[in-house]
Design a protein around this motif. Sequence first.
Motif, mmCIF file in Angstrom:
data_model
loop_
_atom_site.group_PDB
_atom_site.id
_atom_site.type_symbol
_atom_site.label_atom_id
_atom_site.label_comp_id
_atom_site.label_asym_id
_atom_site.label_seq_id
_atom_site.Cartn_x
_atom_site.Cartn_y
_atom_site.Cartn_z
ATOM 1 N N MET A 190 0.821 -1.195 0.000
ATOM 2 C CA MET A 190 0.000 0.000 0.000
ATOM 3 C C MET A 190 0.866 1.259 0.000
ATOM 4 S SD MET A 190 -3.438 0.298 0.401
ATOM 5 C CE MET A 190 -4.688 1.269 1.111
ATOM 6 N N ALA A 191 2.068 1.193 0.548
ATOM 7 C CA ALA A 191 2.927 2.370 0.624
ATOM 8 C C ALA A 191 3.244 2.929 -0.752
ATOM 9 C CB ALA A 191 4.221 2.033 1.360
ATOM 10 N N ALA A 192 3.373 2.051 -1.746
ATOM 11 C CA ALA A 192 3.690 2.517 -3.098
ATOM 12 C C ALA A 192 2.552 3.322 -3.695
ATOM 13 C CB ALA A 192 4.021 1.322 -3.980
ATOM 14 N N ASP A 193 1.351 3.214 -3.118
ATOM 15 C CA ASP A 193 0.200 3.947 -3.634
ATOM 16 C C ASP A 193 0.239 5.432 -3.300
ATOM 17 O OD1 ASP A 193 -0.805 1.610 -4.667
ATOM 18 O OD2 ASP A 193 -2.251 1.306 -3.063
ATOM 19 N N TYR A 194 1.004 5.819 -2.289
ATOM 20 C CA TYR A 194 1.050 7.212 -1.843
ATOM 21 C C TYR A 194 2.461 7.763 -1.972
ATOM 22 C CZ TYR A 194 -3.402 6.014 0.351
ATOM 23 O OH TYR A 194 -4.682 5.590 0.580
ATOM 24 N N VAL A 195 2.548 8.996 -2.455
ATOM 25 C CA VAL A 195 3.824 9.705 -2.538
ATOM 26 C C VAL A 195 3.586 11.141 -2.073
ATOM 27 C CG1 VAL A 195 4.760 8.278 -4.413
ATOM 28 C CG2 VAL A 195 3.486 10.337 -4.958
ATOM 29 N N PRO A 196 4.637 11.809 -1.586
ATOM 30 C CA PRO A 196 4.476 13.206 -1.187
ATOM 31 C C PRO A 196 3.882 14.036 -2.323
ATOM 32 C CG PRO A 196 6.554 12.369 -0.384
ATOM 33 C CD PRO A 196 5.983 11.298 -1.293
ATOM 34 N N GLY A 197 2.920 14.873 -1.962
ATOM 35 C CA GLY A 197 2.232 15.721 -2.936
ATOM 36 C C GLY A 197 0.869 15.200 -3.342
ATOM 37 N N ASP A 198 0.598 13.914 -3.067
ATOM 38 C CA ASP A 198 -0.731 13.363 -3.365
ATOM 39 C C ASP A 198 -1.786 14.039 -2.503
ATOM 40 O OD1 ASP A 198 0.122 11.516 -5.248
ATOM 41 O OD2 ASP A 198 0.217 9.850 -3.824
ATOM 42 N N VAL A 199 -2.985 14.164 -3.057
ATOM 43 C CA VAL A 199 -4.116 14.698 -2.302
ATOM 44 C C VAL A 199 -5.002 13.522 -1.910
ATOM 45 C CG1 VAL A 199 -6.153 16.190 -2.367
ATOM 46 C CG2 VAL A 199 -4.042 16.897 -3.501
ATOM 47 N N VAL A 200 -5.314 13.436 -0.617
ATOM 48 C CA VAL A 200 -6.144 12.351 -0.101
ATOM 49 C C VAL A 200 -7.343 12.928 0.642
ATOM 50 C CG1 VAL A 200 -4.260 10.678 0.072
ATOM 51 C CG2 VAL A 200 -4.724 12.205 1.997
ATOM 52 N N HIS A 201 -8.363 12.114 0.798
ATOM 53 C CA HIS A 201 -9.607 12.488 1.475
ATOM 54 C C HIS A 201 -9.719 11.659 2.739
ATOM 55 C CE1 HIS A 201 -14.001 11.884 2.140
ATOM 56 N NE2 HIS A 201 -13.986 13.185 1.971
ATOM 57 N N ILE A 202 -10.050 12.276 3.856
ATOM 58 C CA ILE A 202 -10.213 11.571 5.121
ATOM 59 C C ILE A 202 -11.698 11.257 5.272
ATOM 60 C CG2 ILE A 202 -9.847 11.656 7.608
ATOM 61 C CD1 ILE A 202 -7.671 13.839 6.968
ATOM 62 N N PRO A 203 -12.085 9.969 5.160
ATOM 63 C CA PRO A 203 -13.499 9.626 5.112
ATOM 64 C C PRO A 203 -14.188 9.463 6.467
ATOM 65 C CG PRO A 203 -12.209 7.671 4.724
ATOM 66 C CD PRO A 203 -11.244 8.822 4.861
ATOM 67 N N GLN A 204 -13.424 9.416 7.567
ATOM 68 C CA GLN A 204 -14.058 9.203 8.868
ATOM 69 C C GLN A 204 -13.227 9.826 9.978
ATOM 70 O OE1 GLN A 204 -14.267 4.995 9.568
ATOM 71 N NE2 GLN A 204 -12.285 4.643 8.651
ATOM 72 N N GLY A 205 -13.805 9.874 11.161
ATOM 73 C CA GLY A 205 -13.098 10.426 12.309
ATOM 74 C C GLY A 205 -13.329 11.913 12.472
ATOM 75 N N PRO A 206 -12.549 12.543 13.353
ATOM 76 C CA PRO A 206 -12.770 13.964 13.644
ATOM 77 C C PRO A 206 -12.483 14.892 12.466
ATOM 78 C CG PRO A 206 -10.812 13.158 14.771
ATOM 79 C CD PRO A 206 -11.483 11.971 14.163
ATOM 80 N N PHE A 207 -11.731 14.423 11.478
ATOM 81 C CA PHE A 207 -11.438 15.237 10.296
ATOM 82 C C PHE A 207 -12.183 14.712 9.071
ATOM 83 C CE2 PHE A 207 -7.924 15.994 13.160
ATOM 84 C CZ PHE A 207 -7.843 17.369 13.136
ATOM 85 N N GLN A 208 -13.317 14.065 9.289
ATOM 86 C CA GLN A 208 -14.125 13.496 8.218
ATOM 87 C C GLN A 208 -14.463 14.548 7.175
ATOM 88 O OE1 GLN A 208 -17.749 11.739 9.574
ATOM 89 N NE2 GLN A 208 -18.413 11.150 7.547
ATOM 90 N N GLY A 209 -14.244 14.188 5.909
ATOM 91 C CA GLY A 209 -14.586 15.076 4.800
ATOM 92 C C GLY A 209 -13.484 16.035 4.401
ATOM 93 N N VAL A 210 -12.380 16.057 5.141
ATOM 94 C CA VAL A 210 -11.277 16.975 4.857
ATOM 95 C C VAL A 210 -10.336 16.345 3.830
ATOM 96 C CG1 VAL A 210 -9.234 18.084 5.883
ATOM 97 C CG2 VAL A 210 -11.393 18.045 7.128
ATOM 98 N N CYS A 211 -9.830 17.148 2.911
ATOM 99 C CA CYS A 211 -8.781 16.716 1.994
ATOM 100 C C CYS A 211 -7.451 17.204 2.541
ATOM 101 C CB CYS A 211 -8.999 17.271 0.593
ATOM 102 S SG CYS A 211 -10.383 16.503 -0.255
ATOM 103 N N ALA A 212 -6.405 16.433 2.288
ATOM 104 C CA ALA A 212 -5.081 16.770 2.805
ATOM 105 C C ALA A 212 -4.025 16.423 1.768
ATOM 106 C CB ALA A 212 -4.816 16.013 4.105
#
Length: 58
Positions: free
Chosen positions: A1-23
């Motif tokens: 799974m680590a190969a799927d993410y690299v610095p600069g990628d934009v991800v979406h947080i689908p749950q938890g206290p930051f639900q709905g936030v992109c980072a």
Amino acid sequence: MAADYVPGDVVHIPQGPFQGVCAVVREVDSVASRLQVDALVKGGTHGLNLGFDEVEWA
């Protein structure tokens, strides 16, 4: 799974206290299965550490 993410990628947080936030991925720690991301939320940018299973591609 680590190969799927690299610095600069934009991800979406689908749950938890930051639900709905992109980072933006800042660092990938494949040993710990964690991402360090910067998220823009109320009050400015916050650094977060997330497990790979806590994010989705945005």
